[in-house]
Motif scaffolding. Structure first.
Motif, mmCIF file in Angstrom:
data_model
loop_
_atom_site.group_PDB
_atom_site.id
_atom_site.type_symbol
_atom_site.label_atom_id
_atom_site.label_comp_id
_atom_site.label_asym_id
_atom_site.label_seq_id
_atom_site.Cartn_x
_atom_site.Cartn_y
_atom_site.Cartn_z
ATOM 1 N N THR A 16 0.857 -1.177 0.000
ATOM 2 C CA THR A 16 0.000 0.000 0.000
ATOM 3 C C THR A 16 0.899 1.234 0.000
ATOM 4 O OG1 THR A 16 -1.714 -1.151 1.263
ATOM 5 C CG2 THR A 16 -1.805 1.254 1.226
ATOM 6 N N CYS A 35 1.671 5.381 -0.165
ATOM 7 C CA CYS A 35 1.135 6.727 0.047
ATOM 8 C C CYS A 35 1.380 7.486 -1.246
ATOM 9 C CB CYS A 35 1.815 7.402 1.226
ATOM 10 S SG CYS A 35 1.175 9.070 1.558
ATOM 11 N N THR A 36 0.332 7.749 -1.986
ATOM 12 C CA THR A 36 0.476 8.348 -3.318
ATOM 13 C C THR A 36 0.318 9.860 -3.313
ATOM 14 O OG1 THR A 36 -1.850 7.749 -3.685
ATOM 15 C CG2 THR A 36 -0.172 6.271 -4.581
ATOM 16 N N HIS A 41 -3.676 15.153 5.223
ATOM 17 C CA HIS A 41 -4.655 14.385 4.450
ATOM 18 C C HIS A 41 -3.863 13.554 3.445
ATOM 19 C CE1 HIS A 41 -8.496 16.494 5.644
ATOM 20 N NE2 HIS A 41 -7.548 17.224 6.219
ATOM 21 N N THR A 70 -3.491 10.073 0.833
ATOM 22 C CA THR A 70 -4.144 9.058 0.015
ATOM 23 C C THR A 70 -3.276 7.810 0.000
ATOM 24 O OG1 THR A 70 -5.118 10.749 -1.418
ATOM 25 C CG2 THR A 70 -5.012 8.499 -2.279
ATOM 26 N N THR A 82 -2.924 3.972 -1.510
ATOM 27 C CA THR A 82 -3.398 3.203 -2.656
ATOM 28 C C THR A 82 -2.810 1.802 -2.621
ATOM 29 O OG1 THR A 82 -3.498 5.235 -3.980
ATOM 30 C CG2 THR A 82 -3.579 3.143 -5.164
ATOM 31 N N SER A 120 -8.106 3.125 -3.440
ATOM 32 C CA SER A 120 -7.517 4.159 -2.596
ATOM 33 C C SER A 120 -8.425 4.495 -1.424
ATOM 34 C CB SER A 120 -7.259 5.440 -3.412
ATOM 35 O OG SER A 120 -6.297 5.210 -4.416
ATOM 36 N N ARG A 121 -7.804 5.007 -0.392
ATOM 37 C CA ARG A 121 -8.529 5.523 0.766
ATOM 38 C C ARG A 121 -7.812 6.779 1.239
ATOM 39 N NH1 ARG A 121 -6.685 1.599 5.808
ATOM 40 N NH2 ARG A 121 -7.649 3.245 7.044
ATOM 41 N N THR A 122 -8.555 7.671 1.827
ATOM 42 C CA THR A 122 -7.976 8.894 2.366
ATOM 43 C C THR A 122 -8.033 8.841 3.875
ATOM 44 O OG1 THR A 122 -8.644 10.183 0.438
ATOM 45 C CG2 THR A 122 -8.130 11.407 2.441
ATOM 46 N N ARG A 130 -6.698 10.876 7.662
ATOM 47 C CA ARG A 130 -6.228 12.104 8.271
ATOM 48 C C ARG A 130 -5.284 11.730 9.408
ATOM 49 N NH1 ARG A 130 -11.581 12.488 7.773
ATOM 50 N NH2 ARG A 130 -11.945 12.202 10.017
#
Length: 520
Positions: free
Chosen positions: A183, A185-186, A196, A198, A200, A206-208, A210
């Motif tokens: 996974t 961090c894009t 914030h 994302t 992937t 993808s998920r966002t 915080r």
């Protein structure tokens, strides 16, 4: 024990997002979650899939760093050697090193002073000190050239490097961290007091999330993450140095290792490896390229072979090499006076943090530059010393006294535990019982479970690898592919033929949520 993130922070939020599943990243995640912080760690590939599994497999103070006046680093590393022996006795083991004396390179008095400092810079209670040795008698001199008559012996430790990473991740997950392998961090941006980000997965989903703070522990990719994911610039500089190793059939009897001096003032280690082999390394070559495709060059192979052949009676030739591997070390370039652009060996192995935000109402960003395997725990502790006040977390460290998974042997030594384990499972072949104990420690009992015979361990893939162990690695250790299992979890890669790899790949395709391909 959960390793699937069932205790993930609600609503996609966390206190700390860690980018990078190497030893520094998982060490920071473990320390942070143990202080009560909600932690998510993402790794674009498998845990320890780059630098952290391409080391010399040593926990050591770094004897040669004394010549570069890196006394603080050596002192810290020597102290950590004691700590890691205590919290991970199943994967960290004492190792005696023989240093044959070559009077044309360093005088004996200089070596004696260096070894005296090495013995006394930090408290030492678990390992014997150094002494001189007559190489004309005994096992230490047996494989060496006859003209080498004098040497020195001192202590350091060997380690299963990739398992060290996995065990830290397991402990972090057991304490509530969410560990996301494969996974990436894009993208990540600051919005006031929050990041914030994302994330992937390899499936493109993808998920966002915080996060109140972000740690960039991407190793050789730390500046890439800064520039292309975080769109942030740093004044700190990373210097990439390739270190390569070769493996040859076992060169000598005995459990000791050798440290060999070279005319270029570098040293090369010669270390027993997996019983039937000898590990030789490492090189230091400036690297410019994609760290994920680093590979040994013919020149590096020749260099390592010549280094050993200067000392050993039987020469080592490139055609003797049965396996090689390379890793890219992300060293901090401090532009020091003693740093030569043509000699990567002089670049410091110490670590440096770049911390921005946190005191001005913006979310903190901590980037990690440099470091070495031995000092990962102290690096993590120092990182939390900087982050904890910003996140209102406890500032007192705790990892120095908390065993890693499998490291709590109930007060027994690893030798006594192994003897007891073998006695309780007499049906296990001795070499398999030993591998279980020295890979899983007290968790070897969990792995074997209620099995009463080899048949109870399920399908045999070859080389002592059974389905029950594979199931354990998939369930508890994030293993997904044959390479995860054979290279980074079990170190059975050298014993695995094509049929074994294909059988394992087929099993994982059917049962294991895997990359269904055999490794080469």
């Amino acid at each position: 024990m959960s390793t699937r993130g069932e205790t993930a922070a609600p609503e996609g939020s966390c206190d700390l997002l860690v980018i990078g599943g190497g030893v520094n990243g998982v060490g920071i995640a473990r320390d942070a979650v143990g202080r009560g912080l909600k932690v998510i760690l993402c790794e674009s590939r498998d845990l320890a899939s780059a630098t952290s599994s391409a080391s010399s497999k040593l926990i050591h103070g770094g004897l040669r760093y004394l010549e570069q006046y890196e006394f603080r680093l050596v002192r810290e590393a020597l102290a950590e050697r004691e700590v890691l022996l205590g919290i991970a006795p199943h994967i960290v083991r004492p190792l005696r090193f023989v240093l044959p004396h070559n009077a044309t390179l360093r005088p004996a008095w200089m070596i004696r002073i260096g070894l005296f400092l090495y013995d006394h810079l930090a408290k030492r209670s678990r390992l014997p000190g150094s002494h001189g040795v007559d190489l004309r008698h005994g096992a230490e001199g047996a494989p060496l050239k006859q003209e080498l008559t004098k040497g020195f012996v001192y202590s350091d430790c060997a380690v299963d490097d990739s398992r060290l990473v996995v065990l830290n991740a397991m402990d972090a997950a057991a304490r509530g961290a969410e560990i996301l392998t494969r996974t990436a961090c894009t993208a990540a941006r600051r919005e006031g007091a929050l990041w914030h980000a994302t994330l992937t997965g390899e499936d493109g989903q993808s998920r966002t999330i915080r996060a109140r703070a972000l740690v960039n522990a991407a190793g050789p990719w730390v500046t890439d993450v800064l520039q292309h994911v975080l769109h942030s610039n740093s004044q700190d500089h990373l210097r990439l140095v390739q270190g390569s190793h070769i493996v040859v059939p076992r060169l000598y009897d005995g459990d000791h290792a050798y440290i060999l001096q070279n005319p270029d003032e570098r040293i090369v280690f010669v270390i027993p490896y997996q019983g039937a082999y000898t590990l030789i390394g490492t090189t230091d070559v400036a690297y410019d390229g994609d760290p994920s495709v680093a590979a040994i060059s013919p020149a590096e192979t020749t260099y390592l072979c010549l280094s050993v052949s200067r000392y050993f009676a039987k020469p080592v030739r490139p055609e003797d090499v049965v396996w090689s591997y390379s890793g890219v070390r992300p060293l901090y370039d401090d532009a020091a006076q003693n740093t030569s652009p043509n000699n990567p060996s002089t670049v410091t192995r110490d670590y440096v943090f770049d911390l921005s935000g946190g005191t001005d109402g913006t979310a903190p960003l901590l980037s990690v530059f440099g470091g070495k395997l031995t000092t990962y725990r102290r690096l993590a502790e120092h990182a939390l010393e900087k982050l904890a006040p910003l996140l209102q977390a406890p500032t007192k460290g705790w990892t120095h006294a908390a065993p890693l998974p499998g490291g709590d042997l109930g007060g027994a030594s690893i030798t006594a535990f192994a003897r007891d384990f073998a006695g309780r499972h007499p049906w296990l072949p001795a070499d398999l019982a030993s591998r279980y104990v020295h890979s899983y420690g007290s968790l070897a009992t969990t792995l074997v479970g209620d099995a009463r015979s080899l048949a109870d361990l399920g399908e045999h893939f070859g080389a002592g690898l059974y389905a029950r162990e594979v199931e354990y690695l998939v369930t508890h250790e994030w293993a997904r592919s044959p390479d995860d299992i054979l290279n980074r979890r079990t170190k059975l890669l050298l014993e695995a033929d094509t049929a074994m790899r294909e059988k394992l790949a087929g099993w994982l395709a059917r049962y294991g949520r895997s990359e269904a391909r055999a490794v080469s």
